[in-house]
Design a protein around this motif. Structure first.
Motif, PDB file in Angstrom:
ATOM      1  N   THR A 121     -11.328-110.116  46.739  1.00 25.64           N
ATOM      2  CA  THR A 121     -11.248-111.439  46.191  1.00 25.64           C
ATOM      3  C   THR A 121     -11.726-111.724  44.380  1.00 25.64           C
ATOM      4  O   THR A 121     -12.092-110.379  44.034  1.00 25.64           O
ATOM      5  N   SER A 122     -11.937-112.685  44.135  1.00 27.24           N
ATOM      6  CA  SER A 122     -12.459-113.105  42.166  1.00 27.24           C
ATOM      7  C   SER A 122     -13.097-112.186  42.080  1.00 27.24           C
ATOM      8  O   SER A 122     -13.530-112.029  40.778  1.00 27.24           O
ATOM      9  N   ALA A 123     -14.372-111.951  43.044  1.00 25.23           N
ATOM     10  CA  ALA A 123     -15.404-111.586  42.567  1.00 25.23           C
ATOM     11  C   ALA A 123     -15.218-109.497  42.008  1.00 25.23           C
ATOM     12  O   ALA A 123     -16.386-108.882  41.429  1.00 25.23           O
ATOM     13  N   ASP A 124     -13.897-109.026  42.786  1.00 31.14           N
ATOM     14  CA  ASP A 124     -14.262-107.979  42.809  1.00 31.14           C
ATOM     15  C   ASP A 124     -13.585-107.220  41.012  1.00 31.14           C
ATOM     16  O   ASP A 124     -13.042-108.034  40.162  1.00 31.14           O
ATOM     17  N   ARG A 125     -13.793-105.973  41.051  1.00 26.35           N
ATOM     18  CA  ARG A 125     -13.361-105.372  39.909  1.00 26.35           C
ATOM     19  C   ARG A 125     -12.413-104.388  39.992  1.00 26.35           C
ATOM     20  O   ARG A 125     -13.031-103.524  40.609  1.00 26.35           O
ATOM     21  N   VAL A 126     -11.071-105.084  39.356  1.00 27.18           N
ATOM     22  CA  VAL A 126      -9.548-104.379  39.882  1.00 27.18           C
ATOM     23  C   VAL A 126      -9.527-103.220  38.660  1.00 27.18           C
ATOM     24  O   VAL A 126      -8.535-104.373  37.388  1.00 27.18           O
ATOM     25  N   LEU A 127      -8.648-102.332  39.216  1.00 24.36           N
ATOM     26  CA  LEU A 127      -7.435-101.640  37.812  1.00 24.36           C
ATOM     27  C   LEU A 127      -6.716-101.165  38.602  1.00 24.36           C
ATOM     28  O   LEU A 127      -5.924-101.465  40.057  1.00 24.36           O
ATOM     29  N   GLY A 128      -5.272-101.973  38.044  1.00 26.45           N
ATOM     30  CA  GLY A 128      -4.354-102.590  38.286  1.00 26.45           C
ATOM     31  C   GLY A 128      -3.569-103.949  38.690  1.00 26.45           C
ATOM     32  O   GLY A 128      -4.148-104.550  38.952  1.00 26.45           O
ATOM     33  N   ARG A 129      -2.210-104.024  39.119  1.00 28.55           N
ATOM     34  CA  ARG A 129      -1.763-105.363  39.403  1.00 28.55           C
ATOM     35  C   ARG A 129      -2.045-105.546  40.003  1.00 28.55           C
ATOM     36  O   ARG A 129      -2.904-104.628  42.036  1.00 28.55           O
ATOM     37  N   ALA A 130      -2.263-107.481  40.915  1.00 30.74           N
ATOM     38  CA  ALA A 130      -2.057-107.856  41.595  1.00 30.74           C
ATOM     39  C   ALA A 130      -1.435-107.581  42.627  1.00 30.74           C
ATOM     40  O   ALA A 130      -2.385-107.514  43.730  1.00 30.74           O
ATOM     41  N   ASP A 131      -0.092-107.556  42.694  1.00 27.10           N
ATOM     42  CA  ASP A 131      -0.035-107.517  43.890  1.00 27.10           C
ATOM     43  C   ASP A 131       0.705-105.912  44.430  1.00 27.10           C
ATOM     44  O   ASP A 131       1.996-105.963  44.637  1.00 27.10           O
ATOM     45  N   ALA A 132       0.186-105.376  43.577  1.00 34.70           N
ATOM     46  CA  ALA A 132       0.564-103.897  44.466  1.00 34.70           C
ATOM     47  C   ALA A 132       0.445-103.344  45.865  1.00 34.70           C
ATOM     48  O   ALA A 132       0.053-104.459  46.368  1.00 34.70           O
ATOM     49  N   PRO A 133       1.654-103.197  46.572  1.00 30.77           N
ATOM     50  CA  PRO A 133       1.641-103.172  48.075  1.00 30.77           C
ATOM     51  C   PRO A 133       0.431-102.580  48.471  1.00 30.77           C
ATOM     52  O   PRO A 133      -0.010-102.580  49.330  1.00 30.77           O
ATOM     53  N   VAL A 134      -0.288-101.194  47.791  1.00 28.23           N
ATOM     54  CA  VAL A 134      -1.428-100.675  48.405  1.00 28.23           C
ATOM     55  C   VAL A 134      -2.832-100.887  47.831  1.00 28.23           C
ATOM     56  O   VAL A 134      -2.986-100.809  46.109  1.00 28.23           O
ATOM     57  N   THR A 135      -3.797-101.250  48.418  1.00 30.40           N
ATOM     58  CA  THR A 135      -5.278-101.727  48.231  1.00 30.40           C
ATOM     59  C   THR A 135      -6.252-100.530  48.054  1.00 30.40           C
ATOM     60  O   THR A 135      -6.233-100.491  49.286  1.00 30.40           O
ATOM     61  N   VAL A 136      -6.807 -99.725  47.632  1.00 32.19           N
ATOM     62  CA  VAL A 136      -7.500 -98.420  47.278  1.00 32.19           C
ATOM     63  C   VAL A 136      -8.704 -99.573  46.940  1.00 32.19           C
ATOM     64  O   VAL A 136      -9.439 -99.969  45.644  1.00 32.19           O
ATOM     65  N   ILE A 137      -9.743 -99.028  47.680  1.00 37.03           N
ATOM     66  CA  ILE A 137     -10.783 -99.398  47.528  1.00 37.03           C
ATOM     67  C   ILE A 137     -12.506 -98.111  47.718  1.00 37.03           C
ATOM     68  O   ILE A 137     -12.313 -97.773  48.420  1.00 37.03           O
ATOM     69  N   GLU A 138     -13.093 -98.287  46.405  1.00 39.26           N
ATOM     70  CA  GLU A 138     -13.848 -96.898  46.379  1.00 39.26           C
ATOM     71  C   GLU A 138     -15.447 -97.791  46.173  1.00 39.26           C
ATOM     72  O   GLU A 138     -15.651 -98.536  45.640  1.00 39.26           O
ATOM     73  N   TYR A 139     -16.140 -97.097  46.984  1.00 38.19           N
ATOM     74  CA  TYR A 139     -17.497 -97.705  46.937  1.00 38.19           C
ATOM     75  C   TYR A 139     -18.574 -96.204  46.404  1.00 38.19           C
ATOM     76  O   TYR A 139     -18.077 -94.856  46.900  1.00 38.19           O
ATOM     77  N   ALA A 140     -18.707 -96.443  45.190  1.00 37.67           N
ATOM     78  CA  ALA A 140     -19.381 -95.379  44.520  1.00 37.67           C
ATOM     79  C   ALA A 140     -20.436 -96.074  43.717  1.00 37.67           C
ATOM     80  O   ALA A 140     -20.990 -96.666  43.208  1.00 37.67           O
TER      81      ALA A 140
END
Length: 201
Positions: A29-48
């Motif tokens: 969602t818009s609350a997330d902190r994202v590195l990279g293009r919003a329309d990238a075909p693959v999303t990697v979520i890291e919990y750290a």
């Protein structure tokens, strides 16, 4: 606020019973902190966690090559979600500072905390570690303090922790590639999970 975060962490630390099928983490969602293009075909979520040595190792040794190969080429967007670990008070404050940073500066704060982690383990003052994160945040100390006192900051971190727990995350760092957990977090392991999901040219 920090005391509330520590109490919350104690609840999250209790392992959940494994479900028959591990659910995916919450949608980005818009609350997330994202590195990279919003329309990238693959999303990697890291919990750290910013006090997790394995997380720091991944950020300092794997992330640079991962970024060059997948993020900078527009193939992957990386989403960082906080899952503070012991010592809870330290991790919670760092998570709050990072969340309070200007959104475009989040990963600079994350890098500051991850690269500076070894120094605090060796006994460097925590105040200096926090100050370096604030300096990278694009905010003043007063702005960070006001944000840390805002209940929305606590609620945001609470939502990230709840999402990790619901997705069956047992430790940090944990990664999901397009919603599927990946156990091998090396560059080769993540590449093997990502490449079949990329559009064929």
């Amino acid at each position: 606020m920090i005391r509330s975060l520590v109490l919350m962490l104690a609840l999250v630390a209790t392992p959940m019973a494994a479900s028959a099928q591990t659910p995916a983490p919450p949608a980005v969602t818009s609350a997330d902190r994202v590195l990279g293009r919003a329309d990238a075909p693959v999303t990697v979520i890291e919990y750290a966690s910013f006090v997790c040595s394995h997380c720091a190792h991944w950020h300092t040794t794997v992330l640079p090559a991962f970024k060059a190969r997948f993020i900078d080429t527009g193939q992957v967007r990386l989403v960082y979600r906080n899952l503070p670990t012991a010592p809870g008070q330290v991790a919670a404050r760092a998570a709050g500072i990072a969340r309070c940073a200007a959104s475009a500066r989040f990963y600079e704060v994350a890098s500051s905390f991850m690269t500076g982690q070894a120094a605090i383990i060796d006994g460097a003052p925590l105040a200096d570690w926090y100050a370096a994160g604030v300096a990278a945040s694009g905010r003043t100390q007063a702005e960070i303090d006001a944000c840390l006192a805002d209940p929305a900051t606590l609620n945001g971190i609470r939502a990230e922790i709840a999402g990790a727990t619901a997705a069956g995350v047992q430790g940090t760092p944990s990664f999901f590639v397009n919603g599927r957990a990946v156990s091998d977090t090396s560059l080769d392991g993540l590449s093997a999970a990502i490449r079949p999901l990329l559009p064929r040219s």
